[in-house]
Every structure is written in C-alpha cells, then in structure tokens.
Design an enzyme around this catalytic site. Structure first.
Site, PDB file in Angstrom:
ATOM      1  N   TYR A  83       0.820  -1.212   0.000  1.00  0.00           N
ATOM      2  CA  TYR A  83       0.000   0.000   0.000  1.00  0.00           C
ATOM      3  C   TYR A  83       0.856   1.266   0.000  1.00  0.00           C
ATOM      4  CZ  TYR A  83      -4.824  -1.595   0.708  1.00  0.00           C
ATOM      5  OH  TYR A  83      -6.064  -2.109   0.545  1.00  0.00           O
ATOM      6  N   LYS A 108       2.469 -15.224   2.982  1.00  0.00           N
ATOM      7  CA  LYS A 108       2.651 -15.918   1.705  1.00  0.00           C
ATOM      8  C   LYS A 108       4.136 -16.241   1.614  1.00  0.00           C
ATOM      9  CE  LYS A 108       1.101 -17.540  -2.223  1.00  0.00           C
ATOM     10  NZ  LYS A 108       0.229 -18.737  -2.294  1.00  0.00           N
ATOM     11  N   ASP A 123      -3.784 -17.916   0.854  1.00  0.00           N
ATOM     12  CA  ASP A 123      -4.790 -18.599   0.027  1.00  0.00           C
ATOM     13  C   ASP A 123      -5.551 -19.629   0.851  1.00  0.00           C
ATOM     14  OD1 ASP A 123      -2.387 -19.999   0.178  1.00  0.00           O
ATOM     15  OD2 ASP A 123      -2.451 -20.748  -1.882  1.00  0.00           O
ATOM     16  N   ASP A 127      -6.747  -6.431   4.086  1.00  0.00           N
ATOM     17  CA  ASP A 127      -7.830  -5.748   3.368  1.00  0.00           C
ATOM     18  C   ASP A 127      -8.788  -6.799   2.794  1.00  0.00           C
ATOM     19  OD1 ASP A 127      -9.242  -3.646   2.029  1.00  0.00           O
ATOM     20  OD2 ASP A 127      -8.206  -4.200   0.186  1.00  0.00           O
ATOM     21  N   ASP A 182     -12.766  -8.228   4.428  1.00  0.00           N
ATOM     22  CA  ASP A 182     -14.036  -8.186   3.690  1.00  0.00           C
ATOM     23  C   ASP A 182     -14.671  -9.578   3.658  1.00  0.00           C
ATOM     24  OD1 ASP A 182     -13.846  -5.470   3.049  1.00  0.00           O
ATOM     25  OD2 ASP A 182     -14.459  -5.789   0.968  1.00  0.00           O
TER      26      ASP A 182
HETATM   27  C1  IPM Z   1     -10.508  -0.551   3.710  1.00  0.00           C
HETATM   28  C2  IPM Z   1     -10.698   0.050   2.348  1.00  0.00           C
HETATM   29  C3  IPM Z   1      -9.506   0.924   2.027  1.00  0.00           C
HETATM   30  C4  IPM Z   1      -8.285   0.024   1.981  1.00  0.00           C
HETATM   31  C5  IPM Z   1      -9.615   1.776   0.756  1.00  0.00           C
HETATM   32  C6  IPM Z   1     -10.853   2.636   0.767  1.00  0.00           C
HETATM   33  C7  IPM Z   1      -8.397   2.625   0.539  1.00  0.00           C
HETATM   34  O1  IPM Z   1     -10.894  -0.947   1.402  1.00  0.00           O
HETATM   35  O2  IPM Z   1     -10.390   0.218   4.680  1.00  0.00           O
HETATM   36  O3  IPM Z   1     -10.484  -1.773   3.813  1.00  0.00           O
HETATM   37  O4  IPM Z   1      -7.984  -0.587   0.949  1.00  0.00           O
HETATM   38  O5  IPM Z   1      -7.634  -0.092   3.006  1.00  0.00           O
HETATM   39 MG    MG Z   2     -11.091  -2.891   2.234  1.00  0.00          MG
END
Ligand code: IPM
Ligand code: MG
Length: 362
Positions: free
Chosen positions: A135, A190, A222, A246, A250
């Site tokens: 990042y 990884k 993975d 990240d 999710d």
């Molecule tokens: C998160 C989001 C952010 C990230 C984006 C909006 C930059 O997806 O906080 O998970 O990738 O960290």
């Molecule tokens: Mg995110």
C-alpha cells in the site's frame, strides 16, 4: 476529550449522524468538531484531505470516520481521489494497528450466506497492519520495462516491503490482544512465494517466543481465505499484512451476515485512534435513508473503549445493539423474513431508546 468527526461521502453522513446521537444520549463529557473529508472535501477545498481536516484529526483524541468515495471521482488523478484521505490519515497519524472484529450476532445467523452451524457464535478478530506493505511501499509507478517478459513495453509496479520494527510492533499488538481472548494467534502470510512474508513469518515467530502462553500458528493467505469459509470458528486472532488484511477482512465481514455490522479501530502507538465502519460509502444507496448505521455505532463503542477510556459506555452501546437485533429490527442489508425492516434513522432511534430505557430501569 475531543472527537474529530469526519462523515465523508455517500452514506457516511447518514450513519455518522446516528452514531453521534447515540454518543450524545450517553451523556459523557467530550467535545466534537466536524470537518469535510474525501469527495466532499475535494468539492469544497480541492483536496480529499485538506490541511485543516488533518490538523483537526491530529489534535483530537479520536476520529470518528464515516466513509469516502464515489465512482464519479474515479477519473481524478490518484492523489486527489477520496481514498487518499483515509490512506493519508492512516499514514500521518501513524495508525498502524487495525482491529476488525467479525462477530456473528446470534439473531443474524440467517443473514449470512454460510450455513448457520458454521457461523453461529463466530467471534474472530482480524488485526491488519495498516501503514506498510504494498500500500505504501516505494518505489511505485509506471515506466518502460527494461527486462521481464516484454522489454520496451509500458509497465506498472508497486513495492511490497516491511521493516523489522513494523512487523514486530504489529506482532506485539496481536499477541497482547490474544491474551485478552482465547490466547491463539494465526499469522497469515505468503512465505512460500514472497520474501517479504518469509521475513514477516520469521519475525512473528521470534516475537511469539515472548508470549509462551499464546499459541501461534502460521497459514498461507490462500489457505486462510479458504479456511475462513470452510471452518471460520477455528480462528481467533488473525494477524496479517496490509493487503492480505484488506481482502480477508471483507471476506470475514460476510461471515457475519453483512458488512453493515462491522466496526473497526485503527490505532497508533499512543492509542489515538480512528474509528470507522469496515464498509464503504455505498453511493448507490446514499441519501435514501436505508443504510445500516450499526457498524458506525459499534465503531463509536470501540472508540469509547480504546481511545476514550469509557468501557462501561462502550458496553452500553453494544448491549443496546444486541437489544435492537433481539427486537427484530433490521435494515435492508440484514433483513430476513419474519423481521421488521427499518431505515437508518429508525435504527438509530431504536439504539438510543434501548440505551435510555436501560438508564431509567438501571
Ligand atoms: C478498507 C478500504 C480501504 C483500503 C480503501 C478505501 C483505501 O478498502 O479500509 O479496507 O484498501 O484499506
Ligand atoms: Mg477494504
């Protein structure tokens, strides 16, 4: 105590408004000051993270953040896109430790796309390193390739990198968090392919020796992605790098029924923190009053616990949220047959009512 309130874009303003109402009803003494961030700040000041907003955030004890982003800004040069605001805040405030708990509330077992028996009682904590990795790694950019499969062709590149202190400090955060839970850490890497993550794994193993009471295991990313949907309850604390975190957070969010339920905290070494829902600005439903404010309300609870030293108030918010879920109230994202569909405002009202009622009846 001062809270910087940065609602941002899309549903950000609607959900932060509900979290503020919840905080107000708790009758604690703190000051709040709001500022624009993301696309809203770009419109007003030409930059997603204006100096004045950054200054406010730096000076506050905590930042309550909504969400940023809208497709309409996708064509802007990268440095002006709304996402740069959150990345800039993380970087400038040194918010390296991101806590993303994934808890499946008993009442929401049916809202998940997974079988109820897989997720009932789920309570995992993803700790994502937030200021390093690909990042932020330099160099990055576009250039003409001098080697590789197509010398002379246009190419783009980013740099994945971690320094020893960066890995050490996030590893300590994970082991210490595990001590307050069931004393298990899974470090996700990884290492089979990437030098950066062999280094990560070696350092986490070293730091782990200082925590003999905490069980440490390692998993390739993975496999971790697969295990999260196969047997998510086997995890307790998961620690990983910025990019894997990240993605996995999710994925973990969906186990709980909806990303609309997931709070998060991003802390620096002096416990100053930024608190935001794990979901985004959802421009498709912005302004419709249907967004789920619970992730933001729960983020406010994390703020009270981690940065403002008000654990009882945090407990009150969390039990009020459980109470409204038990009452059968659901925003559209977590609605299922037999429950009552409510909007953003009504959900906020219900949480406020649950808190005040508890105060009256003690
Ligand atoms: C998160 C989001 C952010 C990230 C984006 C909006 C930059 O997806 O906080 O998970 O990738 O960290
Ligand atoms: Mg995110």
């Amino acid at each position: 105590m001062k809270i910087a309130v940065l609602p941002g874009d899309g549903i950000g303003t609607e959900i932060v408004a509900e979290a503020l109402r919840v905080l107000e009803v708790l009758d604690l003494s703190f000051e709040t000051e709001s500022a624009l961030v993301g696309g809203a700040a770009y419109e007003a000041h030409g930059h997603p993270l204006p100096e004045s907003t950054l200054k406010l955030a730096k000076e506050a004890d905590a930042v309550l953040f909504g969400a940023v982003g809208d497709w309409k800004y996708d064509k802007l040069e990268r440095s002006l896109r709304p996402e740069q605001a959150i990345l800039g805040l993380r970087k400038n405030l040194g918010l390296f430790a991101n806590f993303r708990p994934a808890i499946c509330y008993e009442q929401l077992v049916d809202a998940s796309s997974l079988k109820p028996e897989l997720i009932a009682g789920l309570d995992i904590l993803i700790i994502r390193e937030l200021t390093g990795d690909i990042y932020f790694g330099q160099p990055r950019g576009r250039r003409t390739a001098v080697d590789g499969h197509f010398p002379g062709a246009e190419e783009a590149f980013d740099t994945m990198r971690y320094s020893r202190p960066e890995v050490e400090r996030i590893a300590h955060v994970a082991f210490q968090a595990a001590r307050k839970r069931s004393k298990r850490v899974t470090s996700v890497d990884k290492a089979n392919v990437l030098e950066t993550f062999q280094f990560w794994k070696d350092i986490v193993t070293e730091v782990g020796k200082e925590y003999p009471d905490v069980e440490l295991d390692h998993m390739y990313v993975d496999n971790a992605a697969m295990q999260l949907v196969k047997a998510p309850k086997k995890f307790d604390v998961v620690v990983t790098g910025n990019m894997f975190g990240d993605i996995l957070s999710d994925e973990a969010a969906m186990l709980t029924g909806s990303i609309g339920m997931l709070p998060s905290a991003s802390l620096n070494s002096s416990n100053q923190g930024l608190y935001e829902p794990s979901h985004g600005s959802a421009p498709d439903i912005a302004g419709k009053g249907v967004a789920n404010p619970l992730a933001t309300i729960l983020s406010a609870a994390m703020m009270l616990r981690f940065s403002l030293n008000q654990p009882e108030a945090a407990d009150r918010i969390e039990s009020a949220v459980k109470h409204v879920l038990a009452q059968g109230l659901r925003t559209a994202d977590i609605w299922s047959a037999g429950t009552t569909k409510v909007g953003t405002r009504e959900m906020g009202d219900a949480v406020v009512a649950a808190i005040t009622k508890k105060t009256i009846t003690g």
